[in-house]
Design an enzyme around this catalytic site. Structure first.
Site, mmCIF file in Angstrom:
data_model
loop_
_atom_site.group_PDB
_atom_site.id
_atom_site.type_symbol
_atom_site.label_atom_id
_atom_site.label_comp_id
_atom_site.label_asym_id
_atom_site.label_seq_id
_atom_site.Cartn_x
_atom_site.Cartn_y
_atom_site.Cartn_z
ATOM 1 N N ALA A 2 -5.235 3.116 -3.023
ATOM 2 C CA ALA A 2 -6.567 3.686 -3.208
ATOM 3 C C ALA A 2 -6.497 5.213 -3.280
ATOM 4 O O ALA A 2 -7.518 5.887 -3.309
ATOM 5 C CB ALA A 2 -7.480 3.259 -2.058
ATOM 6 N N ASP A 18 -0.403 5.128 1.025
ATOM 7 C CA ASP A 18 -0.769 6.098 2.065
ATOM 8 C C ASP A 18 -0.689 5.481 3.458
ATOM 9 O O ASP A 18 -1.319 4.465 3.744
ATOM 10 C CB ASP A 18 -2.198 6.624 1.833
ATOM 11 C CG ASP A 18 -2.277 7.588 0.665
ATOM 12 O OD1 ASP A 18 -1.337 8.384 0.484
ATOM 13 O OD2 ASP A 18 -3.288 7.549 -0.070
ATOM 14 N N GLU A 21 -14.580 4.171 8.045
ATOM 15 C CA GLU A 21 -13.471 3.341 7.541
ATOM 16 C C GLU A 21 -12.750 2.599 8.658
ATOM 17 O O GLU A 21 -12.384 1.429 8.506
ATOM 18 C CB GLU A 21 -12.464 4.214 6.775
ATOM 19 C CG GLU A 21 -11.282 3.435 6.226
ATOM 20 C CD GLU A 21 -10.192 4.322 5.640
ATOM 21 O OE1 GLU A 21 -9.018 3.909 5.683
ATOM 22 O OE2 GLU A 21 -10.502 5.420 5.156
ATOM 23 N N ASP A 32 0.866 -1.176 0.000
ATOM 24 C CA ASP A 32 0.000 0.000 0.000
ATOM 25 C C ASP A 32 0.910 1.235 0.000
ATOM 26 O O ASP A 32 2.127 1.123 0.173
ATOM 27 C CB ASP A 32 -0.871 -0.056 1.263
ATOM 28 C CG ASP A 32 -1.709 1.189 1.462
ATOM 29 O OD1 ASP A 32 -2.390 1.603 0.514
ATOM 30 O OD2 ASP A 32 -1.666 1.761 2.567
#
Length: 331
Positions: free
Chosen positions: A199, A85, A130, A83
């Protein structure tokens, strides 16, 4: 004393010695097993990076087994899936939150004050969802789609200019984690494939690693890329939306990439959410996979869940020390 008596005494003595030796061996075995099921193992004991309080491991024996497999496979079998971020980039610095790729745009001078307020309201509403430990990924999924679509629609309304993005990144507070140069450069040196699955906004992500001098040829970025018109004005986003909880689908869409790496059956996966755990789902021939998770927020509520799903959990850790120490053993 006759021979029979001597023989009998010898047998008793021999049995006693055997019992004693057997007991010592058993004790040694129990001690070893206890040690293996404890927090430390042989390899981890030799790695000072693993002794930090930020490092949490539920099953050290399993982690040792995986790391041994990665070391045995060496550079030829390794690939990285990560990933971006809050995984490669910092969550905070000196107590202040660092921006995500989306936040870099949100906080920039390219955005009107009215738009910034709307984006902040969306973040306050949906970020809480989230990271809510009480909700399942399935329950969170539609809210993430809603959040991203609304945010992207606002950005399109702003008519962002492509040629301003580099300046926006330069002026932002984004920071990569400590040790990022060593991480990227070592992987490049050994030509280890690095798949960054984000994302965030791909154009911003690429600019961040480009400005940091680590966008090497072994790095592939899959993310939400902006679509600009002939005048360089944002008109939309390319392809299907990638959000934090649909990376499984995205991973399966990238099976062609992973097929080209069929010999790279050993994986180090780095993420910071439960959604990141599915980033390697497109890899068909996994031999060993080590999952390293950064837990940045709601630690008390989420630590147990993270330890159940990630092999190594790094709590409020703003460095790549652990990953780098493992790479040092493999490469």
């Amino acid at each position: 004393m006759d021979r029979a008596a001597v023989a009998k005494m010898g047998a008793v003595a021999s049995a006693s010695v055997c019992a004693l030796v057997g007991g010592v061996v058993l004790a040694q075995y129990i001690f070893t097993m206890k040690k293996k099921t404890g927090r430390k193992t042989k390899i981890i004991e030799m790695m000072p990076e693993f002794q930090k309080k930020t490092v949490h491991i539920k099953d050290p024996g399993r982690v040792e087994e995986i790391i041994c497999g990665l070391i045995k496979g060496g550079a030829a079998k390794l690939q990285i899936i990560t990933d971006f971020d809050m995984t490669l980039s910092r969550f905070s610095y000196n107590g202040k939150r660092c921006p995500t790729c989306h936040n870099i745009i949100d906080n920039s001078k390219l955005i009107t004050e009215e738009c910034r307020k709307k984006l902040l309201q969306l973040k306050e509403t949906y970020y809480a969802i989230e990271i809510d430990p009480a909700l399942t990924i399935e329950e969170k999924y539609p809210y993430m789609v809603e959040w991203y679509n609304k945010s992207h629609a606002l950005l399109i309304e702003q008519g962002l200019q492509k040629d301003k993005l580099a300046e926006v990144v330069r002026e932002s507070d984004v920071m990569l984690k400590e040790g990022y140069e060593n991480f990227f450069d070592k992987l490049s040196e050994h030509n280890i494939p690095v798949f960054i699955f984000s994302a965030g906004i791909g154009d911003i992500l690429e600019e961040v690693i480009h400005q940091a001098g680590v966008y090497h040829s072994n790095v592939k970025v899959v993310s939400n890329f902006m679509d600009f018109d002939e005048n360089g004005i944002l008109k939309g986003f390319k392809g299907e939306l990638i959000h934090v909880y649909n990376k499984h689908d995205g991973a399966l869409k990238n099976t062609e990439y992973f097929k080209q790496l069929k010999d790279n059956s050993n994986i180090i996966l780095l993420g910071d959410s439960q959604g990141d755990l599915s980033m390697a789902d497109g890899v068909a021939n996994v031999e060993h996979i080590l999952k390293i998770g950064y837990l940045n927020d709601k630690v008390d509520e989420l630590l147990e869940k993270y330890m159940d799903s990630y092999d190594i959990v790094l709590v409020k850790d703003e460095s790549l020390e652990v990953a780098n120490s493992i790479l040092q053993k493999i490469l």
